[in-house]
Scaffold this motif. Structure first.
Motif, PDB file in Angstrom:
ATOM      1  N   ASP A   1      -6.556   5.366  -7.205  1.00  0.00           N
ATOM      2  CA  ASP A   1      -7.209   6.074  -6.107  1.00  0.00           C
ATOM      3  C   ASP A   1      -8.651   5.570  -6.018  1.00  0.00           C
ATOM      4  N   PRO A   2      -9.056   4.960  -4.900  1.00  0.00           N
ATOM      5  CA  PRO A   2      -8.395   4.871  -3.600  1.00  0.00           C
ATOM      6  C   PRO A   2      -7.632   3.544  -3.406  1.00  0.00           C
ATOM      7  N   THR A   3      -6.351   3.673  -3.091  1.00  0.00           N
ATOM      8  CA  THR A   3      -5.503   2.501  -2.880  1.00  0.00           C
ATOM      9  C   THR A   3      -6.046   1.548  -1.820  1.00  0.00           C
ATOM     10  N   PRO A   4      -6.630   2.014  -0.695  1.00  0.00           N
ATOM     11  CA  PRO A   4      -7.146   1.045   0.283  1.00  0.00           C
ATOM     12  C   PRO A   4      -8.222   0.122  -0.269  1.00  0.00           C
ATOM     13  N   LEU A   5      -8.906   0.524  -1.347  1.00  0.00           N
ATOM     14  CA  LEU A   5      -9.884  -0.351  -1.994  1.00  0.00           C
ATOM     15  C   LEU A   5      -9.259  -1.172  -3.117  1.00  0.00           C
ATOM     16  N   CYS A   6      -8.336  -0.566  -3.870  1.00  0.00           N
ATOM     17  CA  CYS A   6      -7.753  -1.250  -5.022  1.00  0.00           C
ATOM     18  C   CYS A   6      -6.727  -2.296  -4.618  1.00  0.00           C
ATOM     19  N   GLN A   7      -5.925  -1.989  -3.601  1.00  0.00           N
ATOM     20  CA  GLN A   7      -4.894  -2.909  -3.123  1.00  0.00           C
ATOM     21  C   GLN A   7      -4.932  -2.951  -1.596  1.00  0.00           C
ATOM     22  N   PRO A   8      -5.994  -3.490  -1.011  1.00  0.00           N
ATOM     23  CA  PRO A   8      -6.148  -3.423   0.447  1.00  0.00           C
ATOM     24  C   PRO A   8      -5.052  -4.141   1.216  1.00  0.00           C
ATOM     25  N   ASP A   9      -4.604  -5.301   0.740  1.00  0.00           N
ATOM     26  CA  ASP A   9      -3.575  -6.033   1.481  1.00  0.00           C
ATOM     27  C   ASP A   9      -2.257  -5.269   1.483  1.00  0.00           C
ATOM     28  N   ALA A  10      -1.871  -4.741   0.319  1.00  0.00           N
ATOM     29  CA  ALA A  10      -0.623  -3.970   0.245  1.00  0.00           C
ATOM     30  C   ALA A  10      -0.721  -2.721   1.108  1.00  0.00           C
TER      31      ALA A  10
END
Length: 259
Positions: free
Chosen positions: A238-247
């Motif tokens: 958390d936050p996924t949009p920062l940790c795995q933005p492409d996915a």
């Protein structure tokens, strides 16, 4: 800047098309969505903001109805932009605000995306009660020195260097009292009844390396609101949009394209 009776709210719009409004993680600000702005502004009008108490927006007033204060800035912003409704996406703190908006103003929601967040934190079990107690007990950590918090961010997110850099920079701009107010305001919620009373599509996204109990909270949302589509993201926190933005972008694009 959106002017209100009691302050102002910083926002940006990017691109043209159907509106997609993104609500950031706690104290992270509009800048955390740069990868999503780059991807989705090709086909959507992407709206990002600093929530009240964060970044360039006004402070939170007092200690009462804080969740409502933060949430009610969003209908004002959509009206200001001439939008009757939008896809609403929120991560963590932003996921709570997104659901609160959907509960209070379902007519404003075309689609709802809840990321690394929770929908029902009532202490209906021992594990939920312990989680709730731990979150309240940990809330004063927002008052720690900013450099200490920045070191904590860099350590917790060392597996995700871009997220570590952004979040450690973000806490250097932290407004401690506003952050404490926000953290306390979002702890105790129960959104499934309102979500079930509406019919907009719902996407849930959760990182498989997120905080303790996060996956269970998102699974509980899917069980409580069966039309929720839940996607788990490998090697993400958390936050996924920062940790795995492409996915995350691929997941969101698929959801938007299906509707």
């Amino acid at each position: 800047m959106l002017s209100t009776r009691d302050g102002s709210i910083y926002y940006e719009t990017h691109g043209e098309g159907p509106p997609l409004l993104l609500i950031h993680a706690i104290s992270a600000g509009a800048g955390m969505w740069s990868a999503q702005v780059d991807r989705f502004s090709r086909d959507y009008r992407v709206i990002v903001l600093d929530a009240r108490g964060v970044g360039r927006s006004s402070s939170i007033r007092g200690w009462k109805r804080i969740r409502e204060q933060i949430t009610e800035d969003i209908p004002r912003l959509l009206s200001h932009l001439g939008e009757e409704s939008a896809t609403i996406c929120g991560v963590s703190f932003g996921g709570v605000i997104a659901q609160h908006l959907a509960a209070r103003h379902p007519q404003l929601v075309d689609r709802l995306v809840v990321v690394d967040s929770y929908s029902d934190t009532r202490p209906t079990s021992v594990s939920k009660a312990l989680w709730l107690a731990s979150v309240y007990a940990g809330s004063p950590s927002n008052l720690l020195p900013r450099r200490t918090l920045a070191r904590v961010m860099r350590d917790q997110y060392r597996r995700w260097p871009d997220a570590a850099e952004y979040l450690s920079d973000a806490v250097m701009e932290l407004r401690p009292i506003d952050a404490l107010k926000s953290r306390c305001a979002i702890n105790l919620v129960n959104f499934p009844p309102a979500l079930n009373a509406a019919n907009y599509p719902i996407l849930g996204v959760v990182g498989e390396n997120s905080w303790p109990r996060s996956i269970r909270f998102m699974e509980e949302l899917q069980r409580a609101v069966p039309r929720t589509q839940l996607v788990r993201v490998a090697n993400s926190n958390d936050p996924t949009p920062l940790c795995q933005p492409d996915a995350f972008n691929d997941i969101l694009a698929e959801f938007l394209g299906e509707q």
